[in-house]
Design a protein around this motif. Sequence first.
Motif, PDB file in Angstrom:
ATOM      1  N   ILE A 294     -18.667  -2.677   1.139  1.00 53.01           N
ATOM      2  CA  ILE A 294     -17.549  -3.579   0.835  1.00 53.01           C
ATOM      3  C   ILE A 294     -16.516  -3.492   1.952  1.00 53.01           C
ATOM      4  O   ILE A 294     -16.015  -2.423   2.282  1.00 53.01           O
ATOM      5  CB  ILE A 294     -16.896  -3.209  -0.507  1.00 53.01           C
ATOM      6  N   ALA A 295     -16.203  -4.620   2.528  1.00 56.64           N
ATOM      7  CA  ALA A 295     -15.239  -4.657   3.632  1.00 56.64           C
ATOM      8  C   ALA A 295     -13.806  -4.521   3.093  1.00 56.64           C
ATOM      9  O   ALA A 295     -13.523  -4.772   1.919  1.00 56.64           O
ATOM     10  CB  ALA A 295     -15.382  -5.977   4.385  1.00 56.64           C
ATOM     11  N   ASN A 296     -12.878  -4.119   3.970  1.00 59.42           N
ATOM     12  CA  ASN A 296     -11.462  -4.028   3.606  1.00 59.42           C
ATOM     13  C   ASN A 296     -10.934  -5.385   3.173  1.00 59.42           C
ATOM     14  O   ASN A 296     -11.307  -6.419   3.730  1.00 59.42           O
ATOM     15  CB  ASN A 296     -10.636  -3.514   4.784  1.00 59.42           C
ATOM     16  N   ASP A 297     -10.018  -5.359   2.154  1.00 61.72           N
ATOM     17  CA  ASP A 297      -9.393  -6.575   1.616  1.00 61.72           C
ATOM     18  C   ASP A 297     -10.416  -7.549   1.061  1.00 61.72           C
ATOM     19  O   ASP A 297     -10.180  -8.764   1.010  1.00 61.72           O
ATOM     20  CB  ASP A 297      -8.547  -7.286   2.685  1.00 61.72           C
ATOM     21  N   ALA A 298     -11.563  -7.043   0.653  1.00 60.64           N
ATOM     22  CA  ALA A 298     -12.602  -7.925   0.133  1.00 60.64           C
ATOM     23  C   ALA A 298     -12.526  -8.103  -1.368  1.00 60.64           C
ATOM     24  O   ALA A 298     -13.149  -9.014  -1.921  1.00 60.64           O
ATOM     25  CB  ALA A 298     -13.983  -7.372   0.513  1.00 60.64           C
ATOM     26  N   ILE A 299     -11.752  -7.239  -2.071  1.00 62.18           N
ATOM     27  CA  ILE A 299     -11.708  -7.273  -3.541  1.00 62.18           C
ATOM     28  C   ILE A 299     -10.286  -7.543  -3.992  1.00 62.18           C
ATOM     29  O   ILE A 299      -9.350  -6.854  -3.592  1.00 62.18           O
ATOM     30  CB  ILE A 299     -12.218  -5.942  -4.128  1.00 62.18           C
ATOM     31  N   ASP A 300     -10.084  -8.531  -4.847  1.00 65.45           N
ATOM     32  CA  ASP A 300      -8.774  -8.796  -5.444  1.00 65.45           C
ATOM     33  C   ASP A 300      -8.875  -8.566  -6.946  1.00 65.45           C
ATOM     34  O   ASP A 300      -9.891  -8.067  -7.455  1.00 65.45           O
ATOM     35  CB  ASP A 300      -8.286 -10.199  -5.099  1.00 65.45           C
ATOM     36  N   SER A 301      -7.800  -8.948  -7.698  1.00 63.40           N
ATOM     37  CA  SER A 301      -7.723  -8.613  -9.120  1.00 63.40           C
ATOM     38  C   SER A 301      -8.883  -9.185  -9.929  1.00 63.40           C
ATOM     39  O   SER A 301      -9.242  -8.641 -10.973  1.00 63.40           O
ATOM     40  CB  SER A 301      -6.388  -9.113  -9.704  1.00 63.40           C
ATOM     41  N   GLN A 302      -9.476 -10.257  -9.482  1.00 55.41           N
ATOM     42  CA  GLN A 302     -10.566 -10.861 -10.247  1.00 55.41           C
ATOM     43  C   GLN A 302     -11.823 -10.011 -10.237  1.00 55.41           C
ATOM     44  O   GLN A 302     -12.712 -10.212 -11.065  1.00 55.41           O
ATOM     45  CB  GLN A 302     -10.877 -12.253  -9.681  1.00 55.41           C
ATOM     46  N   HIS A 303     -11.908  -9.111  -9.305  1.00 53.40           N
ATOM     47  CA  HIS A 303     -13.119  -8.309  -9.181  1.00 53.40           C
ATOM     48  C   HIS A 303     -13.069  -7.020 -10.003  1.00 53.40           C
ATOM     49  O   HIS A 303     -14.081  -6.311 -10.104  1.00 53.40           O
ATOM     50  CB  HIS A 303     -13.371  -7.949  -7.708  1.00 53.40           C
ATOM     51  N   TYR A 304     -11.889  -6.649 -10.560  1.00 49.96           N
ATOM     52  CA  TYR A 304     -11.783  -5.377 -11.297  1.00 49.96           C
ATOM     53  C   TYR A 304     -12.263  -5.550 -12.724  1.00 49.96           C
ATOM     54  O   TYR A 304     -11.904  -6.515 -13.406  1.00 49.96           O
ATOM     55  CB  TYR A 304     -10.328  -4.881 -11.349  1.00 49.96           C
ATOM     56  N   ALA A 305     -13.043  -4.615 -13.182  1.00 58.07           N
ATOM     57  CA  ALA A 305     -13.440  -4.585 -14.584  1.00 58.07           C
ATOM     58  C   ALA A 305     -12.269  -4.041 -15.396  1.00 58.07           C
ATOM     59  O   ALA A 305     -11.491  -3.211 -14.917  1.00 58.07           O
ATOM     60  CB  ALA A 305     -14.672  -3.703 -14.773  1.00 58.07           C
ATOM     61  N   ALA A 306     -12.104  -4.501 -16.628  1.00 59.75           N
ATOM     62  CA  ALA A 306     -10.992  -4.054 -17.480  1.00 59.75           C
ATOM     63  C   ALA A 306     -10.999  -2.532 -17.598  1.00 59.75           C
ATOM     64  O   ALA A 306     -12.030  -1.924 -17.914  1.00 59.75           O
ATOM     65  CB  ALA A 306     -11.113  -4.699 -18.858  1.00 59.75           C
ATOM     66  N   GLY A 307      -9.838  -1.913 -17.365  1.00 56.65           N
ATOM     67  CA  GLY A 307      -9.696  -0.461 -17.482  1.00 56.65           C
ATOM     68  C   GLY A 307     -10.294   0.327 -16.358  1.00 56.65           C
ATOM     69  O   GLY A 307     -10.357   1.562 -16.425  1.00 56.65           O
ATOM     70  N   SER A 308     -10.749  -0.356 -15.302  1.00 54.08           N
ATOM     71  CA  SER A 308     -11.434   0.363 -14.226  1.00 54.08           C
ATOM     72  C   SER A 308     -10.472   1.071 -13.282  1.00 54.08           C
ATOM     73  O   SER A 308     -10.850   2.011 -12.586  1.00 54.08           O
ATOM     74  CB  SER A 308     -12.315  -0.615 -13.431  1.00 54.08           C
ATOM     75  N   ILE A 309      -9.198   0.598 -13.224  1.00 53.67           N
ATOM     76  CA  ILE A 309      -8.222   1.225 -12.321  1.00 53.67           C
ATOM     77  C   ILE A 309      -7.390   2.229 -13.124  1.00 53.67           C
ATOM     78  O   ILE A 309      -6.524   1.858 -13.922  1.00 53.67           O
ATOM     79  CB  ILE A 309      -7.304   0.179 -11.683  1.00 53.67           C
ATOM     80  N   ASP A 310      -7.672   3.511 -12.971  1.00 58.17           N
ATOM     81  CA  ASP A 310      -6.927   4.551 -13.676  1.00 58.17           C
ATOM     82  C   ASP A 310      -5.921   5.190 -12.717  1.00 58.17           C
ATOM     83  O   ASP A 310      -5.694   4.707 -11.605  1.00 58.17           O
ATOM     84  CB  ASP A 310      -7.884   5.595 -14.267  1.00 58.17           C
ATOM     85  N   ASN A 311      -5.252   6.307 -13.163  1.00 56.61           N
ATOM     86  CA  ASN A 311      -4.171   6.919 -12.380  1.00 56.61           C
ATOM     87  C   ASN A 311      -4.597   7.357 -10.992  1.00 56.61           C
ATOM     88  O   ASN A 311      -3.800   7.337 -10.040  1.00 56.61           O
ATOM     89  CB  ASN A 311      -3.606   8.125 -13.135  1.00 56.61           C
ATOM     90  N   GLU A 312      -5.829   7.756 -10.865  1.00 57.21           N
ATOM     91  CA  GLU A 312      -6.289   8.235  -9.573  1.00 57.21           C
ATOM     92  C   GLU A 312      -6.290   7.131  -8.517  1.00 57.21           C
ATOM     93  O   GLU A 312      -6.271   7.405  -7.321  1.00 57.21           O
ATOM     94  CB  GLU A 312      -7.698   8.808  -9.704  1.00 57.21           C
ATOM     95  N   HIS A 313      -6.334   5.880  -8.972  1.00 51.43           N
ATOM     96  CA  HIS A 313      -6.462   4.762  -8.046  1.00 51.43           C
ATOM     97  C   HIS A 313      -5.137   4.085  -7.728  1.00 51.43           C
ATOM     98  O   HIS A 313      -5.114   3.057  -7.048  1.00 51.43           O
ATOM     99  CB  HIS A 313      -7.436   3.720  -8.618  1.00 51.43           C
ATOM    100  N   ILE A 314      -4.014   4.642  -8.248  1.00 57.15           N
ATOM    101  CA  ILE A 314      -2.711   4.024  -8.024  1.00 57.15           C
ATOM    102  C   ILE A 314      -1.922   4.864  -7.029  1.00 57.15           C
ATOM    103  O   ILE A 314      -1.682   6.052  -7.247  1.00 57.15           O
ATOM    104  CB  ILE A 314      -1.931   3.909  -9.346  1.00 57.15           C
ATOM    105  N   ALA A 315      -1.493   4.251  -5.939  1.00 58.60           N
ATOM    106  CA  ALA A 315      -0.737   4.956  -4.901  1.00 58.60           C
ATOM    107  C   ALA A 315       0.735   5.079  -5.310  1.00 58.60           C
ATOM    108  O   ALA A 315       1.256   4.289  -6.096  1.00 58.60           O
ATOM    109  CB  ALA A 315      -0.836   4.194  -3.586  1.00 58.60           C
ATOM    110  N   ASP A 316       1.416   6.083  -4.752  1.00 63.61           N
ATOM    111  CA  ASP A 316       2.841   6.259  -5.015  1.00 63.61           C
ATOM    112  C   ASP A 316       3.621   5.019  -4.588  1.00 63.61           C
ATOM    113  O   ASP A 316       3.379   4.440  -3.525  1.00 63.61           O
ATOM    114  CB  ASP A 316       3.385   7.479  -4.257  1.00 63.61           C
ATOM    115  N   GLY A 317       4.590   4.616  -5.423  1.00 62.76           N
ATOM    116  CA  GLY A 317       5.438   3.485  -5.086  1.00 62.76           C
ATOM    117  C   GLY A 317       4.756   2.146  -5.165  1.00 62.76           C
ATOM    118  O   GLY A 317       5.288   1.137  -4.687  1.00 62.76           O
ATOM    119  N   ALA A 318       3.562   2.084  -5.793  1.00 57.83           N
ATOM    120  CA  ALA A 318       2.789   0.850  -5.789  1.00 57.83           C
ATOM    121  C   ALA A 318       3.072  -0.041  -6.990  1.00 57.83           C
ATOM    122  O   ALA A 318       2.618  -1.181  -7.040  1.00 57.83           O
ATOM    123  CB  ALA A 318       1.296   1.182  -5.751  1.00 57.83           C
ATOM    124  N   ILE A 319       3.838   0.465  -7.987  1.00 56.62           N
ATOM    125  CA  ILE A 319       4.058  -0.304  -9.216  1.00 56.62           C
ATOM    126  C   ILE A 319       5.540  -0.611  -9.372  1.00 56.62           C
ATOM    127  O   ILE A 319       6.381   0.281  -9.277  1.00 56.62           O
ATOM    128  CB  ILE A 319       3.560   0.476 -10.447  1.00 56.62           C
TER     129      ILE A 319
END
Length: 644
Positions: A294-319
Amino acid sequence: MATTENTYTNTTTATHSFTFPYLQKSDVKVSIRDDTGQVDELTKDDTNGYTVQTTAITLTGTAASGLATTDTVRVYRETAAALPATFYPGSAIRSSDLNDNFTQNLYSTQEVVERYLDSKGGFLASTLTLGEDADLVFEGETSNDFETTLTVTDPTADRTITLPDETGTVITTDSEDVIDSAHYVDGSIDNEHIADDAINSEHYAAGSIDLEHMSANSVDSDQYVDGSIDLAHMSSDSVDSDQYVDGSIDNIHLADDAVDSDELAAGAVDLAHMSADSVDSDQYVDGSIDGVHIANDAIDSQHYAAGSIDNEHIADGAIDSAALDAATVITNSEQAAATVNDTSFLTSSASDARYFQQSSSETLKDGVSWVSSDAYIATAAAIDDRVTALVDEVGGFVAIADESKFPTTNPDFADDTGTIISITSLSADRTASGSGVLTTGFTTTGSVAVTITGCTNDQVYKQGYGLLVETTSTLNTYTFVRYVAQTSDVISIAAITSDISDVAAIDSNVTTVAGIASNVTTVAGISANVTTVAADGTDIGTVAGISANVTTVAGISGNVTTVAGVSADVTTCATNISDIQDADNQATAAASSASAASSSASAAATSATSAAGAVTALNTLSYYHDLGSIADTAGTTTDYGAIA
């Protein structure tokens, strides 16, 4: 400044000396303060208290055995408030009672000066304990109806709140916009502190979602960027005939007339034979596209499965707030109806409306009138003002220079009785009226007349002497308490205490002399004759031997006078020496009687002199307590020992 206490630290010794004087051993107190500030007041002569020697105390029982080097032992004087002696009009006065009363007053004043908290500021040397339901209320910078009250929830155990060694502002539950990223400890925001569905794509740092953060089957064809899947990302046997785009196999890849659809063997067309954009989602084997493909910037919100992004995947200051679910954020209009839970939080305006804020009308600031209410919190400055006001209200004793310096307002904190005004020195003689009232010369600093009641009728209060008066509930009206002697008078009385004691020892003689005052006056008028008689002691001694004959001669004094008139005849009698010798013997007896009379006269003179000195001293004492003329008292009592 006088010493009224001594303290000892870093010691486990049971006995400690002290350097201050005292009236009674019961006035010597001892307390022990531990390193937490807890103060234990010990009991004198108690098993676990202390005993008092002349200039030292000794701890006993657990007070001694439990003493630690971190404890502070305080030995101090607390003089009893009651005067050692009470005087009444016409009663006897002893110098020792006067001295004890003056010393008690001095010691009490020293203790007040040493320990009171000045309304303009000062130092509190030990723990300040506020009583039940007592708060600290701060007026703030402005004197108005708003104050800040510092209070506590009723404690169920001993609690300690420690302020850090740094400069800063206290943060409450209503504080807004006071915590930024600089206050977070690295890694302190973990999974427990991030709500579900709280992070969207705006909170992700570029490149932060790598293969480790993507779950299996979480990317489908919608997430691929056109051209992102090249040969390197396709596994073997991943493309069959269904994956070819029409016309994707051109002549370059085929031998002339060599291949048509019938000629392609199963699996014969591999990646090397596939052109760009020749494979779509149908050609992918499940799970074949991993992070490497998977290339960089190749995936946007439509590609995420529900609940697939947990705490480990969130960077500081990103929300930010836009990424939060609406039910998670409680706005100002919603806060009144909101209930307590662990899944939502207030906006700044909602928090401001719901909780206390320091800059609001809920704060009692310096200068604002004190309000006893649980609806406010006092600032430090407001608490300072309140404590100062409370200390000012304690009052009790006011000293003024003379009778024209009375305060313009009632110095008693309750505008009632109980506060003593001490006039240091009267500027002139002041005479009470026939009903015992002083008014002339007594004024406030604003020249308003002052009235003193309860004085001795027609009593003259001398210039230079002091007065103690007590406040009443009526402004500028005071009650007489005490007439205060000058220091020089006290010293004079102290210097003649031995003379007063001597008079007390011969009180019966003084009474006798008082009964023959006219005789003493007569003897004083013939003091020269008495002196002459004293010089002829030898002859008088001879006459004393013939006192009976002298008595006989006294009975014939007229005849003796007659003999004096016939001195020539007496000369003739010289020839009759034997007869004259008889007369000499009789004269010796008369001399003895005269000697006895001289001794009586001398003793009477001495007693009179002592009595006169005692009366003078006692009259001087009369100025100290409205006794009137003690010379009058001397005529009605023989108890001069009590007067001493």
